[in-house]
Design a protein around this motif. Structure first.
Motif, PDB file in Angstrom:
ATOM      1  N   LEU A   8       0.728  -1.106   0.002  1.00 56.55           N
ATOM      2  CA  LEU A   8       0.009  -0.121   0.100  1.00 56.55           C
ATOM      3  C   LEU A   8       0.768   1.133   0.074  1.00 56.55           C
ATOM      4  N   LEU A   9       1.966   1.384   0.513  1.00 56.78           N
ATOM      5  CA  LEU A   9       2.970   2.451   0.808  1.00 56.78           C
ATOM      6  C   LEU A   9       3.317   2.830  -0.401  1.00 56.78           C
ATOM      7  N   LEU A  10       3.812   1.543  -1.083  1.00 56.64           N
ATOM      8  CA  LEU A  10       4.490   1.861  -2.526  1.00 56.64           C
ATOM      9  C   LEU A  10       3.526   2.392  -3.555  1.00 56.64           C
ATOM     10  N   ILE A  11       2.175   1.948  -3.770  1.00 56.59           N
ATOM     11  CA  ILE A  11       1.305   2.245  -4.405  1.00 56.59           C
ATOM     12  C   ILE A  11       0.988   3.592  -4.323  1.00 56.59           C
ATOM     13  N   PHE A  12       0.777   4.063  -3.156  1.00 54.89           N
ATOM     14  CA  PHE A  12       0.415   5.566  -2.620  1.00 54.89           C
ATOM     15  C   PHE A  12       1.577   6.459  -2.903  1.00 54.89           C
ATOM     16  N   SER A  13       2.961   5.896  -2.868  1.00 57.96           N
ATOM     17  CA  SER A  13       3.954   6.784  -3.031  1.00 57.96           C
ATOM     18  C   SER A  13       4.030   7.102  -4.496  1.00 57.96           C
ATOM     19  N   PHE A  14       3.764   6.322  -5.482  1.00 54.69           N
ATOM     20  CA  PHE A  14       3.725   6.416  -6.879  1.00 54.69           C
ATOM     21  C   PHE A  14       2.964   7.953  -7.067  1.00 54.69           C
ATOM     22  N   LYS A  15       2.037   8.056  -6.290  1.00 53.89           N
ATOM     23  CA  LYS A  15       0.955   9.121  -6.635  1.00 53.89           C
ATOM     24  C   LYS A  15       1.637  10.428  -6.158  1.00 53.89           C
ATOM     25  N   SER A  16       2.671  10.534  -5.023  1.00 55.33           N
ATOM     26  CA  SER A  16       3.245  11.496  -4.789  1.00 55.33           C
ATOM     27  C   SER A  16       4.251  12.155  -5.819  1.00 55.33           C
ATOM     28  N   PHE A  17       4.756  11.459  -6.719  1.00 56.35           N
ATOM     29  CA  PHE A  17       5.789  11.575  -7.810  1.00 56.35           C
ATOM     30  C   PHE A  17       5.235  12.439  -8.986  1.00 56.35           C
ATOM     31  N   SER A  18       3.661  12.320  -8.888  1.00 58.10           N
ATOM     32  CA  SER A  18       3.022  12.840  -9.996  1.00 58.10           C
ATOM     33  C   SER A  18       1.787  13.522  -9.865  1.00 58.10           C
ATOM     34  N   GLN A  19       1.340  14.778 -10.323  1.00 61.41           N
ATOM     35  CA  GLN A  19       0.129  15.321 -10.326  1.00 61.41           C
ATOM     36  C   GLN A  19      -1.099  14.466 -10.797  1.00 61.41           C
ATOM     37  N   ASP A  20      -0.656  14.084 -12.026  1.00 61.75           N
ATOM     38  CA  ASP A  20      -1.564  13.251 -12.847  1.00 61.75           C
ATOM     39  C   ASP A  20      -1.148  11.934 -12.988  1.00 61.75           C
ATOM     40  N   SER A  21      -1.606  11.091 -12.104  1.00 61.48           N
ATOM     41  CA  SER A  21      -0.959   9.686 -12.204  1.00 61.48           C
ATOM     42  C   SER A  21      -1.056   9.039 -13.725  1.00 61.48           C
ATOM     43  N   LYS A  22      -0.192   7.965 -13.889  1.00 64.23           N
ATOM     44  CA  LYS A  22      -0.401   7.430 -15.129  1.00 64.23           C
ATOM     45  C   LYS A  22      -0.787   5.848 -14.840  1.00 64.23           C
ATOM     46  N   PHE A  23      -0.919   5.502 -13.421  1.00 62.64           N
ATOM     47  CA  PHE A  23      -1.271   4.252 -12.960  1.00 62.64           C
ATOM     48  C   PHE A  23      -2.940   4.218 -12.805  1.00 62.64           C
ATOM     49  N   SER A  24      -3.493   3.026 -12.920  1.00 63.60           N
ATOM     50  CA  SER A  24      -4.523   2.630 -12.277  1.00 63.60           C
ATOM     51  C   SER A  24      -4.648   1.093 -12.218  1.00 63.60           C
ATOM     52  N   LEU A  25      -5.470   0.809 -11.339  1.00 67.47           N
ATOM     53  CA  LEU A  25      -5.761  -0.634 -10.866  1.00 67.47           C
ATOM     54  C   LEU A  25      -7.304  -0.961 -11.265  1.00 67.47           C
ATOM     55  N   GLU A  26      -7.499  -2.301 -11.692  1.00 69.17           N
ATOM     56  CA  GLU A  26      -8.862  -2.870 -11.964  1.00 69.17           C
ATOM     57  C   GLU A  26      -9.131  -4.050 -11.233  1.00 69.17           C
ATOM     58  N   LEU A  27     -10.495  -4.286 -11.008  1.00 67.96           N
ATOM     59  CA  LEU A  27     -11.074  -5.604 -10.574  1.00 67.96           C
ATOM     60  C   LEU A  27     -11.990  -5.970 -11.259  1.00 67.96           C
ATOM     61  N   ASN A  28     -12.086  -7.052 -12.003  1.00 70.66           N
ATOM     62  CA  ASN A  28     -12.881  -7.407 -13.045  1.00 70.66           C
ATOM     63  C   ASN A  28     -13.591  -8.908 -12.904  1.00 70.66           C
ATOM     64  N   TYR A  29     -14.903  -9.098 -13.215  1.00 71.46           N
ATOM     65  CA  TYR A  29     -15.465 -10.400 -13.352  1.00 71.46           C
ATOM     66  C   TYR A  29     -15.320 -10.976 -14.706  1.00 71.46           C
ATOM     67  N   PRO A  30     -14.540 -12.031 -15.064  1.00 71.28           N
ATOM     68  CA  PRO A  30     -14.342 -12.595 -16.248  1.00 71.28           C
ATOM     69  C   PRO A  30     -15.560 -13.726 -16.453  1.00 71.28           C
ATOM     70  N   ILE A  31     -16.131 -13.482 -18.116  1.00 76.99           N
ATOM     71  CA  ILE A  31     -17.060 -14.462 -18.332  1.00 76.99           C
ATOM     72  C   ILE A  31     -16.407 -14.921 -19.621  1.00 76.99           C
ATOM     73  N   PRO A  32     -16.124 -16.358 -19.580  1.00 77.60           N
ATOM     74  CA  PRO A  32     -15.653 -16.761 -20.954  1.00 77.60           C
ATOM     75  C   PRO A  32     -16.747 -17.089 -21.629  1.00 77.60           C
ATOM     76  N   ILE A  33     -16.474 -17.129 -22.898  1.00 79.61           N
ATOM     77  CA  ILE A  33     -17.724 -17.150 -23.962  1.00 79.61           C
ATOM     78  C   ILE A  33     -17.166 -18.445 -25.069  1.00 79.61           C
ATOM     79  N   ASP A  34     -18.253 -19.329 -25.276  1.00 80.34           N
ATOM     80  CA  ASP A  34     -17.856 -20.139 -26.328  1.00 80.34           C
ATOM     81  C   ASP A  34     -16.846 -21.477 -26.037  1.00 80.34           C
ATOM     82  N   ASN A  35     -16.300 -21.876 -27.007  1.00 81.43           N
ATOM     83  CA  ASN A  35     -15.050 -22.786 -26.918  1.00 81.43           C
ATOM     84  C   ASN A  35     -15.112 -23.704 -25.588  1.00 81.43           C
ATOM     85  N   PHE A  36     -13.755 -24.486 -25.326  1.00 80.07           N
ATOM     86  CA  PHE A  36     -13.817 -25.173 -24.310  1.00 80.07           C
ATOM     87  C   PHE A  36     -13.581 -24.613 -22.887  1.00 80.07           C
ATOM     88  N   VAL A  37     -13.031 -23.321 -22.802  1.00 82.05           N
ATOM     89  CA  VAL A  37     -12.956 -22.492 -21.712  1.00 82.05           C
ATOM     90  C   VAL A  37     -14.444 -22.119 -21.297  1.00 82.05           C
TER      91      VAL A  37
END
Length: 192
Positions: A9-38
């Motif tokens: 958490l400290l590393l993530i928030f320290s990235f923000k301190s180096f830039s006014q407009d952060s270039k980083f983003s994190l995401e959390l998704n629900y994956p839905i497999p379609i068709d085929n064997f998966v």
């Protein structure tokens, strides 16, 4: 464990301190497999990702991302002969282009190209034989289309479509059902 989480958490928030407009983003998704064997044999559990925008070529941002997901088999094969579970771990590094226009400033369409590695881990027994150490890896190129909508300056919702073209071994038929993987991902993101 708490110390590791605090350090992350400290590393993530320290990235923000180096830039006014952060270039980083994190995401959390629900994956839905379609068709085929998966799609026929697995349910998506979770997909997490991190994006870093390297260059702003106004109106396009060029970046890199890394997603990791988990799928579990949905077939009930517990008939006394087969009693095993297969979990698939997915790793997807890619480069992407994100459109950032003033006229549609809340919408951000993306196109990405990368590589997908799918590790299938089996545990349990098959015909009385232990398969707990059984593992197989398949990989191939990945094409990605996505759309994000800004809920606020930091929070966004998104939908992504991944098309993966897997390579197959000699003992697996080289047909679309075995090689073409389609995954729809719906989730939330946060800009750091």
């Amino acid at each position: 464990m708490k110390q590791k989480l605090l350090l992350i958490l400290l590393l993530i928030f320290s990235f923000k301190s180096f830039s006014q407009d952060s270039k980083f983003s994190l995401e959390l998704n629900y994956p839905i497999p379609i068709d085929n064997f998966v799609g026929e044999n697995y349910n998506g559990i979770i997909d997490i990702g991190a994006d870093y925008r390297i260059i702003n070529l106004n109106p396009v941002n060029i970046g890199i991302s890394l997603n990791s997901g988990v799928f579990t088999n949905n077939s009930n094969q517990n008939n006394g002969v087969q009693d095993f579970k297969v979990t698939s771990y997915v790793i997807q590094p890619k480069i992407f282009g994100e459109l950032d226009l003033e006229s549609i400033n809340k919408f951000h369409p993306t196109v990405g190209l990368g590589y997908t590695i799918m590790v299938f881990d089996a545990s349990g027994s098959n015909n009385g034989l232990d398969v707990s150490s059984s593992s197989e890896t398949q990989s191939g190129f990945n094409f990605n289309l996505g759309l994000a909508y800004d809920v606020s300056k930091k929070l966004f919702v998104q939908a992504h479509y991944d098309f993966v073209k897997l390579g197959v071994d000699n003992d697996v038929p080289d047909i679309k059902f075995n090689t073409n993987v389609n995954i729809l991902k719906i989730g939330l993101g946060y800009r750091l």
